[in-house]
Design a protein around this motif. Structure first.
Motif, mmCIF file in Angstrom:
data_model
loop_
_atom_site.group_PDB
_atom_site.id
_atom_site.type_symbol
_atom_site.label_atom_id
_atom_site.label_comp_id
_atom_site.label_asym_id
_atom_site.label_seq_id
_atom_site.Cartn_x
_atom_site.Cartn_y
_atom_site.Cartn_z
ATOM 1 N N MET A 70 0.829 -1.227 0.000
ATOM 2 C CA MET A 70 0.000 0.000 0.000
ATOM 3 C C MET A 70 0.853 1.263 0.000
ATOM 4 S SD MET A 70 -2.946 1.585 0.388
ATOM 5 C CE MET A 70 -4.263 0.473 0.872
ATOM 6 N N ASP A 71 0.355 2.277 -0.720
ATOM 7 C CA ASP A 71 0.891 3.641 -0.618
ATOM 8 C C ASP A 71 -0.290 4.585 -0.755
ATOM 9 O OD1 ASP A 71 2.121 6.063 -0.677
ATOM 10 O OD2 ASP A 71 3.188 5.755 -2.560
ATOM 11 N N GLY A 72 -0.849 5.005 0.384
ATOM 12 C CA GLY A 72 -1.990 5.918 0.304
ATOM 13 C C GLY A 72 -2.740 5.987 1.616
ATOM 14 N N ASN A 114 -6.889 -0.016 -5.639
ATOM 15 C CA ASN A 114 -7.637 0.965 -6.432
ATOM 16 C C ASN A 114 -7.719 2.277 -5.678
ATOM 17 O OD1 ASN A 114 -8.760 -1.853 -6.910
ATOM 18 N ND2 ASN A 114 -9.659 -0.769 -8.642
ATOM 19 N N ASP A 115 -7.396 3.369 -6.367
ATOM 20 C CA ASP A 115 -7.586 4.685 -5.759
ATOM 21 C C ASP A 115 -9.051 5.102 -5.878
ATOM 22 O OD1 ASP A 115 -4.939 4.844 -5.090
ATOM 23 O OD2 ASP A 115 -4.371 6.119 -6.784
ATOM 24 N N CYS A 116 -9.532 5.834 -4.862
ATOM 25 C CA CYS A 116 -10.874 6.419 -4.920
ATOM 26 C C CYS A 116 -10.696 7.900 -5.229
ATOM 27 C CB CYS A 116 -11.607 6.235 -3.586
ATOM 28 S SG CYS A 116 -11.906 4.500 -3.223
ATOM 29 N N ALA A 142 5.607 0.985 -10.154
ATOM 30 C CA ALA A 142 5.706 1.996 -9.091
ATOM 31 C C ALA A 142 4.325 2.233 -8.496
ATOM 32 C CB ALA A 142 6.257 3.292 -9.672
ATOM 33 N N ASN A 143 4.270 2.395 -7.170
ATOM 34 C CA ASN A 143 2.953 2.656 -6.569
ATOM 35 C C ASN A 143 2.771 4.109 -6.147
ATOM 36 O OD1 ASN A 143 4.354 2.915 -4.200
ATOM 37 N ND2 ASN A 143 3.287 1.296 -3.096
ATOM 38 N N ASP A 144 3.841 4.927 -6.217
ATOM 39 C CA ASP A 144 3.728 6.319 -5.790
ATOM 40 C C ASP A 144 3.138 7.160 -6.925
ATOM 41 O OD1 ASP A 144 3.902 8.482 -4.163
ATOM 42 O OD2 ASP A 144 6.040 8.851 -4.520
ATOM 43 N N ILE A 145 1.984 6.727 -7.381
ATOM 44 C CA ILE A 145 1.364 7.342 -8.561
ATOM 45 C C ILE A 145 -0.119 7.544 -8.272
ATOM 46 C CG2 ILE A 145 0.567 6.722 -10.912
ATOM 47 C CD1 ILE A 145 3.342 5.611 -11.419
ATOM 48 N N ASN A 146 -0.641 8.673 -8.717
ATOM 49 C CA ASN A 146 -2.082 8.908 -8.617
ATOM 50 C C ASN A 146 -2.764 8.103 -9.735
ATOM 51 O OD1 ASN A 146 -4.663 9.808 -8.617
ATOM 52 N ND2 ASN A 146 -4.177 11.989 -8.797
ATOM 53 N N TRP A 147 -3.466 7.035 -9.325
ATOM 54 C CA TRP A 147 -4.114 6.159 -10.324
ATOM 55 C C TRP A 147 -5.527 6.618 -10.682
ATOM 56 C CZ3 TRP A 147 -1.018 3.398 -13.051
ATOM 57 C CH2 TRP A 147 0.129 2.863 -12.489
ATOM 58 N N CYS A 148 -5.872 7.886 -10.351
ATOM 59 C CA CYS A 148 -7.200 8.403 -10.726
ATOM 60 C C CYS A 148 -7.195 8.735 -12.221
ATOM 61 C CB CYS A 148 -7.571 9.621 -9.878
ATOM 62 S SG CYS A 148 -7.926 9.169 -8.167
ATOM 63 N N ILE A 155 -8.867 13.837 -8.933
ATOM 64 C CA ILE A 155 -8.485 14.197 -7.557
ATOM 65 C C ILE A 155 -8.468 12.941 -6.682
ATOM 66 C CG2 ILE A 155 -9.083 15.602 -5.543
ATOM 67 C CD1 ILE A 155 -10.510 17.517 -7.501
ATOM 68 N N TYR A 156 -7.311 12.672 -6.059
ATOM 69 C CA TYR A 156 -7.129 11.463 -5.246
ATOM 70 C C TYR A 156 -7.687 11.647 -3.845
ATOM 71 C CZ TYR A 156 -4.786 8.151 -2.170
ATOM 72 O OH TYR A 156 -4.532 7.203 -1.207
ATOM 73 N N ASN A 157 -8.402 10.617 -3.344
ATOM 74 C CA ASN A 157 -8.940 10.665 -1.987
ATOM 75 C C ASN A 157 -8.319 9.590 -1.079
ATOM 76 O OD1 ASN A 157 -11.459 9.558 -0.079
ATOM 77 N ND2 ASN A 157 -11.187 11.769 -0.066
ATOM 78 N N CYS A 158 -8.419 8.319 -1.445
ATOM 79 C CA CYS A 158 -7.890 7.230 -0.610
ATOM 80 C C CYS A 158 -7.715 5.973 -1.464
ATOM 81 C CB CYS A 158 -8.818 6.953 0.579
ATOM 82 S SG CYS A 158 -10.457 6.362 0.084
ATOM 83 N N THR A 159 -7.212 4.895 -0.854
ATOM 84 C CA THR A 159 -6.895 3.684 -1.620
ATOM 85 C C THR A 159 -7.531 2.443 -0.987
ATOM 86 O OG1 THR A 159 -4.786 4.690 -2.249
ATOM 87 C CG2 THR A 159 -4.972 2.328 -2.590
ATOM 88 N N LEU A 160 -8.102 1.576 -1.841
ATOM 89 C CA LEU A 160 -8.695 0.305 -1.399
ATOM 90 C C LEU A 160 -7.625 -0.798 -1.442
ATOM 91 C CD1 LEU A 160 -11.881 0.342 -3.709
ATOM 92 C CD2 LEU A 160 -11.707 1.264 -1.382
HETATM 93 N N1 ABN Z 1 -1.911 5.619 -5.452
HETATM 94 C C1 ABN Z 1 -1.852 6.430 -4.307
HETATM 95 C C2 ABN Z 1 -1.256 7.768 -4.603
HETATM 96 C C3 ABN Z 1 -2.067 8.787 -4.999
HETATM 97 C C4 ABN Z 1 -1.520 10.037 -5.263
HETATM 98 C C5 ABN Z 1 -0.169 10.216 -5.163
HETATM 99 C C6 ABN Z 1 0.643 9.164 -4.750
HETATM 100 C C7 ABN Z 1 0.104 7.929 -4.479
#
Ligand code: ABN
Length: 170
Positions: A70-72, A114-116, A142-148, A155-160
């Motif tokens: 997890m990263d989020g 999954n990002d919410c 890489a997981n340090d990415i906004n997957w929205c 806009i990123y809120n949280c991760t499942l």
């Molecule tokens: N996937 C979580 C996340 C969202 C925004 C930025 C970094 C990581």
């Protein structure tokens, strides 16, 4: 009783003339095929396929087994749960995938992170365990990415952390 025999014979002949064996078997086969599609096959196998693994632990804790990569922010601390987005947010169809070991059965499971998306960062329960994470110049791993991405809002809120299957043994 002769009249009864005659009457029965006449009725049987009438029915035989108006119906055919082919017609009967056609209707019979149709009924069998129809029933087979209406009644789900192999209910036991399907039940096993859909069943969740036995697990323990607090899904709102970063130490929870599913959070190994997890990263989020944990959605369970943001008005949702480990598998459902908070109200007003939308789940991203594009995800970061990890493999975590469930301590209850010692099996490896594939976890979809999954990002919410849709409302600003939740800010609660930040969790960065990052198992298997690689630098962002290689975004595929890489997981340090906004997957929205592919959502109405970026806009990123949280991760499942959703279990999507068992991993094959090495
Ligand atoms: N996937 C979580 C996340 C969202 C925004 C930025 C970094 C990581």
């Amino acid at each position: 009783m002769r009249w009864l025999d005659k009457s029965a014979e006449r009725t049987a002949r009438n029915i035989a003339q108006r119906t055919s064996r082919r017609g009967f078997f056609g209707k019979f086969a149709g009924a069998v095929v129809g029933a087979a599609t209406a009644v789900p096959l192999l209910p036991v196998a399907k039940a096993q396929e859909n069943s969740a693994p036995a697990e323990e632990g607090d899904s709102n804790s970063c130490e929870y087994w599913r959070h190994c990569a997890m990263d989020g922010f944990l959605c369970g601390c943001c008005g949702g749960s480990v598998t459902s987005c908070p109200p007003g947010t939308e789940v991203s169809p594009i995800t970061w995938i990890g493999t975590c070991t469930n301590p209850v059965d010692n099996r490896n499971y594939i976890i979809s992170y999954n990002d919410c998306c849709g409302t600003s960062s939740c800010g609660n329960c930040l969790c960065q365990r990052n198992e298997g994470d690689r630098p962002v110049y290689n975004p595929r791993v890489a997981n340090d990415i906004n997957w929205c991405l592919g959502t109405t809002s970026a806009i990123y809120n949280c991760t499942l952390a959703v279990v999507i299957g068992t991993a094959l043994d090495e």
